[in-house]
Design a protein around this motif. Sequence first.
Motif, PDB file in Angstrom:
ATOM      1  N   MET A   1      32.815  48.614  45.232  1.00 43.65           N
ATOM      2  CA  MET A   1      32.450  48.506  43.783  1.00 43.65           C
ATOM      3  C   MET A   1      32.748  47.366  43.119  1.00 43.65           C
ATOM      4  SD  MET A   1      32.187  51.733  41.070  1.00 43.65           S
ATOM      5  CE  MET A   1      34.081  51.675  40.973  1.00 43.65           C
ATOM      6  N   THR A   2      32.284  46.637  42.271  1.00 41.85           N
ATOM      7  CA  THR A   2      32.852  45.568  41.643  1.00 41.85           C
ATOM      8  C   THR A   2      33.848  45.958  40.302  1.00 41.85           C
ATOM      9  OG1 THR A   2      30.634  44.454  41.846  1.00 41.85           O
ATOM     10  CG2 THR A   2      32.086  43.423  40.292  1.00 41.85           C
ATOM     11  N   THR A   3      35.051  45.274  40.646  1.00 41.34           N
ATOM     12  CA  THR A   3      35.762  45.664  39.439  1.00 41.34           C
ATOM     13  C   THR A   3      35.570  45.110  37.956  1.00 41.34           C
ATOM     14  OG1 THR A   3      37.709  45.297  41.032  1.00 41.34           O
ATOM     15  CG2 THR A   3      38.420  45.468  38.547  1.00 41.34           C
ATOM     16  N   PRO A   4      35.565  46.043  37.216  1.00 40.12           N
ATOM     17  CA  PRO A   4      34.885  45.580  35.658  1.00 40.12           C
ATOM     18  C   PRO A   4      35.981  44.545  35.225  1.00 40.12           C
ATOM     19  CG  PRO A   4      35.039  47.755  35.876  1.00 40.12           C
ATOM     20  CD  PRO A   4      35.659  47.529  37.045  1.00 40.12           C
ATOM     21  N   ILE A   5      35.317  43.502  34.594  1.00 39.11           N
ATOM     22  CA  ILE A   5      36.195  42.350  33.747  1.00 39.11           C
ATOM     23  C   ILE A   5      37.329  43.003  32.931  1.00 39.11           C
ATOM     24  CG2 ILE A   5      36.318  40.537  32.091  1.00 39.11           C
ATOM     25  CD1 ILE A   5      33.237  40.153  33.014  1.00 39.11           C
ATOM     26  N   GLY A   6      38.823  42.542  33.442  1.00 37.74           N
ATOM     27  CA  GLY A   6      39.889  43.065  32.570  1.00 37.74           C
ATOM     28  C   GLY A   6      40.393  44.258  33.057  1.00 37.74           C
ATOM     29  N   ALA A   7      39.890  44.824  34.043  1.00 35.00           N
ATOM     30  CA  ALA A   7      40.344  46.213  34.654  1.00 35.00           C
ATOM     31  C   ALA A   7      41.554  45.910  35.843  1.00 35.00           C
ATOM     32  CB  ALA A   7      39.322  47.201  35.149  1.00 35.00           C
ATOM     33  N   PRO A   8      42.507  46.347  35.773  1.00 30.81           N
ATOM     34  CA  PRO A   8      43.533  46.133  37.062  1.00 30.81           C
ATOM     35  C   PRO A   8      43.125  46.725  38.260  1.00 30.81           C
ATOM     36  CG  PRO A   8      44.140  48.141  35.610  1.00 30.81           C
ATOM     37  CD  PRO A   8      42.959  47.601  35.054  1.00 30.81           C
ATOM     38  N   ALA A   9      43.456  46.026  39.307  1.00 30.84           N
ATOM     39  CA  ALA A   9      43.478  46.605  40.624  1.00 30.84           C
ATOM     40  C   ALA A   9      44.223  47.592  40.982  1.00 30.84           C
ATOM     41  CB  ALA A   9      43.388  45.382  41.716  1.00 30.84           C
ATOM     42  N   ALA A  10      43.444  48.915  41.444  1.00 30.20           N
ATOM     43  CA  ALA A  10      44.038  50.007  41.665  1.00 30.20           C
ATOM     44  C   ALA A  10      45.272  49.733  42.457  1.00 30.20           C
ATOM     45  CB  ALA A  10      43.311  51.151  42.421  1.00 30.20           C
ATOM     46  N   GLY A  11      46.632  50.154  42.231  1.00 26.95           N
ATOM     47  CA  GLY A  11      47.653  50.463  42.981  1.00 26.95           C
ATOM     48  C   GLY A  11      48.494  48.952  43.005  1.00 26.95           C
ATOM     49  N   THR A  12      48.000  47.994  42.071  1.00 27.29           N
ATOM     50  CA  THR A  12      48.760  46.638  42.125  1.00 27.29           C
ATOM     51  C   THR A  12      49.149  46.581  40.581  1.00 27.29           C
ATOM     52  OG1 THR A  12      46.706  45.636  41.528  1.00 27.29           O
ATOM     53  CG2 THR A  12      47.207  45.796  43.940  1.00 27.29           C
ATOM     54  N   PRO A  13      50.162  47.422  39.858  1.00 29.33           N
ATOM     55  CA  PRO A  13      50.613  47.350  38.698  1.00 29.33           C
ATOM     56  C   PRO A  13      51.457  46.033  38.590  1.00 29.33           C
ATOM     57  CG  PRO A  13      51.705  48.936  39.648  1.00 29.33           C
ATOM     58  CD  PRO A  13      50.985  48.869  40.521  1.00 29.33           C
ATOM     59  N   SER A  14      52.166  45.557  39.795  1.00 35.44           N
ATOM     60  CA  SER A  14      53.230  44.283  39.511  1.00 35.44           C
ATOM     61  C   SER A  14      52.622  43.189  39.753  1.00 35.44           C
ATOM     62  CB  SER A  14      54.184  44.691  40.106  1.00 35.44           C
ATOM     63  OG  SER A  14      54.051  44.809  41.538  1.00 35.44           O
ATOM     64  N   ALA A  15      51.090  42.939  40.058  1.00 31.71           N
ATOM     65  CA  ALA A  15      50.648  41.747  40.246  1.00 31.71           C
ATOM     66  C   ALA A  15      50.923  40.629  39.171  1.00 31.71           C
ATOM     67  CB  ALA A  15      48.944  41.964  40.422  1.00 31.71           C
ATOM     68  N   PRO A  16      50.814  39.472  39.504  1.00 29.51           N
ATOM     69  CA  PRO A  16      51.084  38.433  38.480  1.00 29.51           C
ATOM     70  C   PRO A  16      50.280  38.402  37.460  1.00 29.51           C
ATOM     71  CG  PRO A  16      50.764  37.520  40.708  1.00 29.51           C
ATOM     72  CD  PRO A  16      50.527  39.006  40.768  1.00 29.51           C
ATOM     73  N   VAL A  17      49.043  38.472  37.834  1.00 27.37           N
ATOM     74  CA  VAL A  17      48.064  38.238  36.480  1.00 27.37           C
ATOM     75  C   VAL A  17      46.659  39.627  37.003  1.00 27.37           C
ATOM     76  CG1 VAL A  17      46.171  37.125  35.498  1.00 27.37           C
ATOM     77  CG2 VAL A  17      48.154  35.935  36.322  1.00 27.37           C
ATOM     78  N   ALA A  18      46.643  40.170  35.877  1.00 28.97           N
ATOM     79  CA  ALA A  18      45.548  41.319  36.059  1.00 28.97           C
ATOM     80  C   ALA A  18      44.363  41.101  36.766  1.00 28.97           C
ATOM     81  CB  ALA A  18      45.156  42.048  34.728  1.00 28.97           C
ATOM     82  N   LEU A 140      46.564  40.992  29.644  1.00 30.98           N
ATOM     83  CA  LEU A 140      46.081  40.281  30.901  1.00 30.98           C
ATOM     84  C   LEU A 140      46.753  39.157  31.584  1.00 30.98           C
ATOM     85  CD1 LEU A 140      42.504  39.849  29.461  1.00 30.98           C
ATOM     86  CD2 LEU A 140      43.017  41.235  31.157  1.00 30.98           C
ATOM     87  N   PHE A 141      47.739  38.791  30.786  1.00 31.68           N
ATOM     88  CA  PHE A 141      48.574  37.395  31.141  1.00 31.68           C
ATOM     89  C   PHE A 141      50.213  37.884  31.024  1.00 31.68           C
ATOM     90  CE2 PHE A 141      44.549  35.933  30.378  1.00 31.68           C
ATOM     91  CZ  PHE A 141      44.232  35.197  31.371  1.00 31.68           C
ATOM     92  N   PRO A 142      50.957  37.372  32.022  1.00 28.54           N
ATOM     93  CA  PRO A 142      52.330  37.525  31.878  1.00 28.54           C
ATOM     94  C   PRO A 142      52.840  36.485  30.858  1.00 28.54           C
ATOM     95  CG  PRO A 142      51.760  36.177  33.720  1.00 28.54           C
ATOM     96  CD  PRO A 142      50.593  36.734  33.232  1.00 28.54           C
ATOM     97  N   PRO A 143      53.980  36.699  30.232  1.00 24.73           N
ATOM     98  CA  PRO A 143      54.595  35.799  29.158  1.00 24.73           C
ATOM     99  C   PRO A 143      54.528  34.433  29.405  1.00 24.73           C
ATOM    100  CG  PRO A 143      55.986  37.689  29.443  1.00 24.73           C
ATOM    101  CD  PRO A 143      54.930  37.798  30.615  1.00 24.73           C
ATOM    102  N   GLU A 144      54.760  33.948  30.473  1.00 27.17           N
ATOM    103  CA  GLU A 144      54.905  32.498  30.642  1.00 27.17           C
ATOM    104  C   GLU A 144      53.435  31.838  30.723  1.00 27.17           C
ATOM    105  OE1 GLU A 144      55.069  34.593  34.846  1.00 27.17           O
ATOM    106  OE2 GLU A 144      55.962  34.658  32.724  1.00 27.17           O
ATOM    107  N   ARG A 145      52.569  32.499  30.516  1.00 29.79           N
ATOM    108  CA  ARG A 145      51.194  32.066  30.601  1.00 29.79           C
ATOM    109  C   ARG A 145      50.407  32.444  29.391  1.00 29.79           C
ATOM    110  NH1 ARG A 145      47.326  32.537  35.858  1.00 29.79           N
ATOM    111  NH2 ARG A 145      46.488  31.144  34.776  1.00 29.79           N
ATOM    112  N   ARG A 146      50.900  33.235  28.551  1.00 27.75           N
ATOM    113  CA  ARG A 146      50.040  33.689  27.413  1.00 27.75           C
ATOM    114  C   ARG A 146      49.705  32.451  26.330  1.00 27.75           C
ATOM    115  NH1 ARG A 146      54.008  38.936  26.461  1.00 27.75           N
ATOM    116  NH2 ARG A 146      53.068  40.244  27.802  1.00 27.75           N
TER     117      ARG A 146
END
Length: 438
Positions: A1-18, A140-146
């Motif tokens: 199933m396609t991940t909706p735009i802006g939704a985080p991937a399940a189980g990856t809360p520490s990914a560098p970018v959502a 959606l973006f970490p501080p260094e990319r905001r």
Amino acid sequence: MTTPIGAPAAGTPSAPVATGAGLALLMLGIINLFNYMDRVLFSVLLEPIKHEMGFSDARMGLLGGFAFALFYAVFGLAMGRLADRSNRVRIIAVSLALWSLATAACGLARGFPSLFAARMSVGIGEAGCVPSAHALIGDLFPPERRAWAVSVFTGIGSLGSMIGLVLAAALVADHGWRQVFFYFGIPGLILAIVVPLVMREPPRGRFDSTSANVAAPGLKTALSQLFANAAVPHLLIAIPFFYVTVGLSTWIPAFFQRAHGVTIAEFGRSGGVALGLGVLIGTFAGGWLVNRLMRRHRAWEFRLPALSALASVPLFAATFLIDDTNFAYGLLFLGFLVSGLGMGPAMSCMQVAAGPHVRATAVALMVFATAIVSYGGGPALIGLISDLALAYGLAGDAATALRIALILGLIPPLVSGLFFQAALVRQRRTTPALRARP
């Protein structure tokens, strides 16, 4: 199933970018494109409206400025509070539908009260866009990319300014100003239906140390938290003063029509492209530049808008003083290009000063101050100064009166750098990354 735009991937809360952050940013940018496009529309149609309605410059300044900005500011605060507590995607969709409908309603106006009410409604609708979008970008973006992400969001919006200027100028001659309002309002209603179908709400505080489960504080607590940071009051002066040049652009099409004798269509093909491309290139270049500079030192997030404001003022002043039309268009392009370098970083500074659960409120305060000073006070004051200069014999014609008013309007951005520097000094107390290297 396609991940909706802006939704985080399940189980990856520490990914560098959502997951889907880039597509979500693109969608937010397109919404901002409609935001800027509808906002700039009035400046292109100012002279035809003025002549048909028989309004003074002061009245046109109120319609172009405070009729929009006062309600944009007041409702922006309410929308900021709502965005800290509710679904931000839905807020943006409803806001887009409202301002698009109000834009179309401007074409039905039969006098000052009805046009004021329509412009007021545009302001109320657009008030929900920026606070919610900035808060989403923060998750959606970490501080260094905001700063880069905000620059992209602002840059795509700036493309709307160019489209609005060029397209409206081309359409008004054959279709009239009333019909142009309809042409611009209806597409936004369609986009408003699409937004909640393709975007999802990301978790709050994804890239912040504060837990995403912490509830948003009440208004009094939120304001106390914000103003406990001494950088916030300085940013609430620096950012609106910086954006005064954007507010002055309400009068730029009218200035070229009066001072250089060009038609609306001629200005759209040359001046509209110059202004729009300047902001567009400058904003994207500023996002790229601040991203590189911040690798050396995070303080550049504050320094770049200060320097761009200082460097742009003489370019704008020369634009209003020179008699050669083509040269003036070139200077207009350069002025907005240099100013555009700081537009994204100027706004992202507020995200540095605010935590995730008061971020939309902080942005709403910034929008409030910017709306009152830049989008409201700037155009209204320019119209009033223009009328007074003509009435008291300080100018021999309407073009000279408007030139005087526009040059005086460059004082706030000239001093905005002082407040950015003051904000930087105070933010360093709580943000180690901003502190000077040993």
